[in-house]
Design a protein around this motif. Sequence first.
Motif, mmCIF file in Angstrom:
data_model
loop_
_atom_site.group_PDB
_atom_site.id
_atom_site.type_symbol
_atom_site.label_atom_id
_atom_site.label_comp_id
_atom_site.label_asym_id
_atom_site.label_seq_id
_atom_site.Cartn_x
_atom_site.Cartn_y
_atom_site.Cartn_z
ATOM 1 N N UNK A 217 0.848 -1.200 0.000
ATOM 2 C CA UNK A 217 0.000 0.000 0.000
ATOM 3 C C UNK A 217 0.884 1.252 0.000
ATOM 4 N N UNK A 218 1.911 1.226 0.846
ATOM 5 C CA UNK A 218 2.809 2.385 0.951
ATOM 6 C C UNK A 218 3.445 2.731 -0.390
ATOM 7 N N UNK A 219 3.927 1.717 -1.083
ATOM 8 C CA UNK A 219 4.597 2.047 -2.346
ATOM 9 C C UNK A 219 3.581 2.470 -3.405
ATOM 10 N N UNK A 220 2.382 1.915 -3.340
ATOM 11 C CA UNK A 220 1.363 2.336 -4.309
ATOM 12 C C UNK A 220 0.927 3.786 -4.079
ATOM 13 N N UNK A 221 0.808 4.151 -2.802
ATOM 14 C CA UNK A 221 0.417 5.531 -2.497
ATOM 15 C C UNK A 221 1.479 6.511 -3.000
ATOM 16 N N UNK A 222 2.721 6.146 -2.740
ATOM 17 C CA UNK A 222 3.812 7.010 -3.170
ATOM 18 C C UNK A 222 3.850 7.142 -4.683
ATOM 19 N N UNK A 223 3.654 6.005 -5.346
ATOM 20 C CA UNK A 223 3.646 6.005 -6.805
ATOM 21 C C UNK A 223 2.559 6.929 -7.343
ATOM 22 N N UNK A 224 1.418 6.917 -6.657
ATOM 23 C CA UNK A 224 0.309 7.770 -7.079
ATOM 24 C C UNK A 224 0.650 9.245 -6.880
ATOM 25 N N UNK A 225 1.446 9.518 -5.854
ATOM 26 C CA UNK A 225 1.824 10.906 -5.590
ATOM 27 C C UNK A 225 1.271 11.441 -4.280
ATOM 28 N N UNK A 226 0.785 10.528 -3.434
ATOM 29 C CA UNK A 226 0.283 10.950 -2.122
ATOM 30 C C UNK A 226 1.441 10.950 -1.132
ATOM 31 N N UNK A 227 1.526 11.999 -0.334
ATOM 32 C CA UNK A 227 2.589 12.089 0.665
ATOM 33 C C UNK A 227 2.371 11.047 1.748
ATOM 34 N N UNK A 228 3.423 10.291 2.028
ATOM 35 C CA UNK A 228 3.328 9.281 3.075
ATOM 36 C C UNK A 228 3.881 9.869 4.368
ATOM 37 N N UNK A 229 3.066 9.843 5.452
ATOM 38 C CA UNK A 229 3.607 10.272 6.747
ATOM 39 C C UNK A 229 4.497 9.181 7.311
ATOM 40 N N UNK A 230 4.148 7.941 6.988
ATOM 41 C CA UNK A 230 4.919 6.800 7.462
ATOM 42 C C UNK A 230 4.012 5.648 7.837
ATOM 43 N N UNK A 231 4.590 4.701 8.568
ATOM 44 C CA UNK A 231 3.855 3.510 8.990
ATOM 45 C C UNK A 231 3.584 3.594 10.483
ATOM 46 N N UNK A 232 2.389 3.161 10.893
ATOM 47 C CA UNK A 232 2.115 3.018 12.320
ATOM 48 C C UNK A 232 2.112 1.519 12.599
ATOM 49 N N UNK A 233 3.101 1.076 13.348
ATOM 50 C CA UNK A 233 3.179 -0.346 13.699
ATOM 51 C C UNK A 233 2.461 -0.498 15.028
ATOM 52 N N UNK A 234 1.240 -0.988 14.953
ATOM 53 C CA UNK A 234 0.338 -0.984 16.100
ATOM 54 C C UNK A 234 0.263 -2.360 16.770
ATOM 55 N N UNK A 235 0.023 -2.344 18.059
ATOM 56 C CA UNK A 235 -0.148 -3.564 18.867
ATOM 57 C C UNK A 235 1.148 -4.343 19.032
#
Length: 295
Positions: A217-235
Amino acid sequence: MSSHNSKIIMFTGKGGVGKTTMSVATALHYAQTAKTLIVSTDPSGSLKEIFHTEVSREITPITPTLDVIELTRKVVLQLWRQKFADEIFTVLSSFLPVEKDIIDYIEGAPGIDEEFMLDYVLTLRNSGTYEMIIWDTAPTATTLNLLFVQRLFYTHLTQAQKLYLKLKGVFTQVNPLELIARWLRLTEEIIAMLKNDTSAWVVTNPERLPVEQALMIGSELREFGITLNGYILNKVLPPEVCRGSDFLEAKRDNQQRWQESLRERTAEPIQIIPELVGDLTARDKLQQLAAMLGY
Ligand SMILES: Nc1ncnc2c1ncn2[C@@H]1O[C@H](COP(=O)(O)OP(=O)(O)OP(=O)(O)O)[C@@H](O)[C@H]1O
Ligand SMILES: [Mg+2]
């Protein structure tokens, strides 16, 4: 134009990883200083439990600075029909022998609801009511990529339509060319909103499937051009609670492995959120979570 547009933060990730929880914690934080809205398409409707109020297709005020709206797929499709059904019929029937029930077929197409959500959020953003829009359950990469296909399609459709209408010499009440041109502008506006005013958090858990999916998902968002804040590694299990239990130690080892895997495979920031005990819908827990998110 973009300086007085609302900022949009989207939360995306596999089912059940914590998107709604993070959205609410984030929204409560921003609502302290800015007029904030949570838009959710959570199928389980958990906002109702979290805010102890009936939340529906209408925008519901929670505090003077925080509103929420929770939309089901059914409601989204109803809104889509109200807004676009006539237009789509006008355009299609201008060059194809179609009946009104063509709309039922289109409504059944995969992703129409998600796609309409993009339009819906654009309308909310353009209303200028909100400084922050928190978007719980972001559109999938397939839906985002469809935007590019659409832009191309409408451009070609306009050209083909021009030729067709010239040959046919038809003038209908509503000019289909104008409608297609409007759809094209809408698509372009949505793309611009996503690229210029939107940033995304990818929420995940320290396990194989959510991590693999999050990276994709992260790489697809970036490819689209959406700014990634980062990943939340939860739990993530804190080490101190695992000591003395073979089961928990083994679980934590596995979590560590996937945490490292995530770290090795992305350069984006990773926010670690521990597995918490107690009612996460309680206000103090959500505030605690917001602090952990670094707000
Ligand atoms: N850090 C955490 N510690 C303990 N429980 C958590 C934590 N984060 C989320 N949860 C719990 O995990 C469950 C799933 O969280 P949530 O509903 O936020 O996930 P989601 O990604 O929105 O799910 P869905 O895809 O179904 O919408 C909820 O019961 C929530 O309270
Ligand atoms: Mg959810």
